[in-house]
Write an enzyme that holds these catalytic residues in place. Structure first.
Site, PDB file in Angstrom:
ATOM      1  N   ASP A  54     -15.160  -2.773  26.525  1.00 43.32           N
ATOM      2  CA  ASP A  54     -14.017  -3.662  27.102  1.00 43.32           C
ATOM      3  C   ASP A  54     -14.892  -4.649  28.271  1.00 43.32           C
ATOM      4  O   ASP A  54     -15.735  -4.008  29.050  1.00 43.32           O
ATOM      5  CB  ASP A  54     -13.072  -3.032  28.203  1.00 43.32           C
ATOM      6  CG  ASP A  54     -12.131  -3.816  28.723  1.00 43.32           C
ATOM      7  OD1 ASP A  54     -11.806  -4.888  28.203  1.00 43.32           O
ATOM      8  OD2 ASP A  54     -11.931  -3.678  30.064  1.00 43.32           O
ATOM      9  N   THR A  84     -11.460 -10.274  26.888  1.00 42.35           N
ATOM     10  CA  THR A  84     -12.483 -10.436  27.804  1.00 42.35           C
ATOM     11  C   THR A  84     -13.916 -10.747  27.674  1.00 42.35           C
ATOM     12  O   THR A  84     -14.640 -11.697  28.068  1.00 42.35           O
ATOM     13  CB  THR A  84     -12.540  -9.097  28.888  1.00 42.35           C
ATOM     14  OG1 THR A  84     -12.737  -8.020  28.157  1.00 42.35           O
ATOM     15  CG2 THR A  84     -11.379  -9.228  29.776  1.00 42.35           C
ATOM     16  N   THR A  85     -14.333 -10.143  26.598  1.00 46.63           N
ATOM     17  CA  THR A  85     -15.408 -10.225  25.834  1.00 46.63           C
ATOM     18  C   THR A  85     -15.863 -11.729  25.303  1.00 46.63           C
ATOM     19  O   THR A  85     -16.671 -12.318  25.765  1.00 46.63           O
ATOM     20  CB  THR A  85     -15.927  -9.117  24.744  1.00 46.63           C
ATOM     21  OG1 THR A  85     -15.859  -8.100  25.113  1.00 46.63           O
ATOM     22  CG2 THR A  85     -17.427  -9.433  24.430  1.00 46.63           C
ATOM     23  N   ASP A 103      -5.259  -2.533  27.742  1.00 42.92           N
ATOM     24  CA  ASP A 103      -5.334  -4.019  27.303  1.00 42.92           C
ATOM     25  C   ASP A 103      -4.031  -4.143  26.181  1.00 42.92           C
ATOM     26  O   ASP A 103      -3.555  -5.203  26.189  1.00 42.92           O
ATOM     27  CB  ASP A 103      -6.616  -4.056  26.409  1.00 42.92           C
ATOM     28  CG  ASP A 103      -7.746  -4.035  27.304  1.00 42.92           C
ATOM     29  OD1 ASP A 103      -7.560  -4.240  28.514  1.00 42.92           O
ATOM     30  OD2 ASP A 103      -8.931  -4.357  26.774  1.00 42.92           O
TER      31      ASP A 103
END
Length: 540
Positions: free
Chosen positions: A61, A94-95, A391
């Site tokens: 994550d 997020t990445t 998530d």
């Protein structure tokens, strides 16, 4: 005549400015991006991070990794912030945010080196963001909420897409159903803290259960506990914030007694106060007594004799969730205990799960809360499962609130890239090159998806460019076929808000880093030599 040297800043202050400074900031951001680059997508790898205390975390994550990396470079910290903001706002992507910001900077770097003014670059970047957002809003497909089963299956697809890049992607069908059911249990505000997630080691992932109500781990208990009933139907619950045990004397308290009878009276008074409290609780008609503070052995025995169940030292969040589910109120005194402040639930039981005992409250009248009990092997694995579910829960919440979806798998990025490229050809001046650079940067998402899966990225991107030029706007990378496919039909869906937020945050970080032209780093006060002092109490 020589000019005297002017000392403006403290000695040891590090200043760097101008173009080299900007280039070094961009390079710092590149190395942060390289840390999370390989975690993108369904074939992404995981990172194992060990912190100062030796606690190891396995995660893919983006936000978790960014938080655990102890980044000291001031410019690179802005990438950590955008990953955190994306996590807080949307929960997933997020990445992607970090990757996009890094790639924007990478594609713009040659123009900075050639001496294009950062303000012109910032203007072009902002312009392309606006174009992208308009295009997303135009393309996004609105969800029909009228048909409940269709809406339910759509939410499941969004949750499954969010989980496809996590450790638990094999069980994503099982978990996506669980997540959607959990979110639909909540009231219209969809508060996150009303979904409890409890982790129990042992068993398989498929043994995880969703409890429509509250479940929490059995608290510390005294003798007499085993004699209490463990199952109730239609039970009443007293929620307290009271200590039910004999307290030792306060330190330094002094009581002067001149005979034993007086002392006995004091002891009796203490016991009577406790017994009066217990009697009031019993008379209120409650079957289950939960308290935030300890419930002592005398009280435990007293309740056991009267077929009541009690648990002390219940964590505050569990008490709050029980309150939300079963109604009633948390009382700080026993004098006003009556039916109106007692919670109610249809079924209470204490049950063994793995090596732990859990208290379950089911069939709660105004239950707008639920609990997931996760099973699995290693502790790190359970923690990563919890992060993945978080998530997915966030994604489902966002999809319910903002009812528009786009295709994932790099499809939307390719379409935006094509649109920007076409637009850049219609304008003159430096902006043409800069918007072209941003268009190229957007291709990093499908390219990285291919690289992480071990495909030939150039080949697949060429196929994608061809499809998008023919107006097939939902074509993206298909990791399972090692080719491209229409991701809208393949049900690889993401809420449009994820993309909007990711692009906005990445653009802001890019503009922020481009607008810095000087870094002044003050010397840490800790670096100064220690002052001489007196040792061992000797005079100076």
């Amino acid at each position: 005549m020589m000019q005297p040297q002017i000392l403006l800043l403290k000695e040891g202050t590090d200043t760097s400015q101008g173009k080299p400074q900007l280039i070094s900031n961009i390079n710092a951001c590149q190395s942060v991006v390289d840390a999370v680059r390989t975690t993108l997508g369904p074939r992404g790898m995981d990172k194992l991070i060990v912190d100062k205390k030796g606690k190891s975390t396995i995660s893919n994550d983006g936000a978790t990794i960014m938080k655990l990396l102890d980044i000291v470079h001031p410019a690179a910290k802005s990438l950590v912030d955008i990953a955190k903001s994306q996590d807080a706002e949307v929960g997933d992507g997020t990445t992607s945010v970090v990757l996009l910001a890094g790639e924007f900077l990478k594609q713009i770097k040659p123009y900075v080196e050639e001496g294009v003014h950062p303000r012109i670059i910032i203007k072009a970047v902002r312009r392309s963001l606006q174009l992208c957002l308009d295009k997303i809003n135009e393309l996004a497909i609105k969800i029909n909420k009228a048909n409940a089963t269709e809406f339910h299956s759509l939410l499941q697809k969004c949750a499954a897409t969010a989980m496809s890049s996590k450790l638990i992607h094999q069980q994503r069908d099982f978990f996506s159903k669980m997540v959607v059911d959990a979110v639909l249990h909540l009231d219209e505000l969809l508060p996150l803290n009303m979904i409890g997630i409890k982790k129990v080691q042992g068993g398989a992932l498929e043994d995880s259960v969703l409890v429509a109500g509250v479940a929490f781990k059995k608290t510390f208990s005294y003798a007499g506990f085993e004699m209490q009933p463990k199952v109730y139907n239609n039970c009443k619950i007293a929620l307290l914030n009271i200590e039910l045990e004999l307290k030792a004397e306060r330190d330094n308290a002094e009581i002067r007694v001149d005979n034993v009878k007086e002392y006995q009276k004091i002891v009796d008074a203490e016991w009577n106060i406790l017994y009066q409290k217990l009697q009031k609780i019993h008379e209120s008609g409650a079957n289950v007594v939960l308290s935030k503070l300890p419930i002592g052995d005398v009280a435990t025995q007293y309740f056991a004799d009267r077929d009541m169940f009690c648990a002390g030292r219940v964590p505050e969040e569990d008490l709050k969730r029980t309150l939300k589910a079963c109604g009633g109120a948390v009382m700080t005194t026993v004098h006003d205990l009556n039916d109106s402040v007692l919670g109610k639930c249809e079924y209470f039981e204490e049950r063994q799960i793995g090596g732990e005992r859990f208290n379950f409250f089911k069939g709660c009248p105004n239950a707008k809360t639920c609990t997931m009990i996760l099973r699995g092997g290693a502790e790190q694995f359970l923690e990563e499962t919890e992060r993945s579910l978080h998530d997915a829960i966030m994604i489902v919440r966002r999809t319910i609130k903002n009812d528009a979806v786009v295709a994932g798998g790099g499809a939307i990025e390719m379409e935006l890239s094509r649109m920007l490229r076409d637009y850049s050809r219609t304008i003159a001046g430096k902006e043409q090159l800069l918007i072209g650079a941003i268009a190229k940067a957007l291709e990093i998402i499908p390219r990285q998806l291919c690289d992480n899966a071990g495909f030939d990225a150039t080949n697949i991107l060429n196929k994608l460019r061809q499809k998008h030029a023919q107006n097939h706007c939902w074509y993206g990378v298909d990791v399972n076929k090692e080719d491209i496919s229409d991701n809208m039909e393949a049900c690889v869906w993401e809420p449009a808000i994820v993309k909007v937020n990711a692009l906005t945050a990445a653009t802001e970080a890019t503009c922020l880093i481009l607008s810095v032209d000087e870094t002044i780093k003050n010397q840490k006060s800790g670096d100064a030599p220690p002052a001489m002092g007196r040792g061992m109490g000797r005079p100076m």
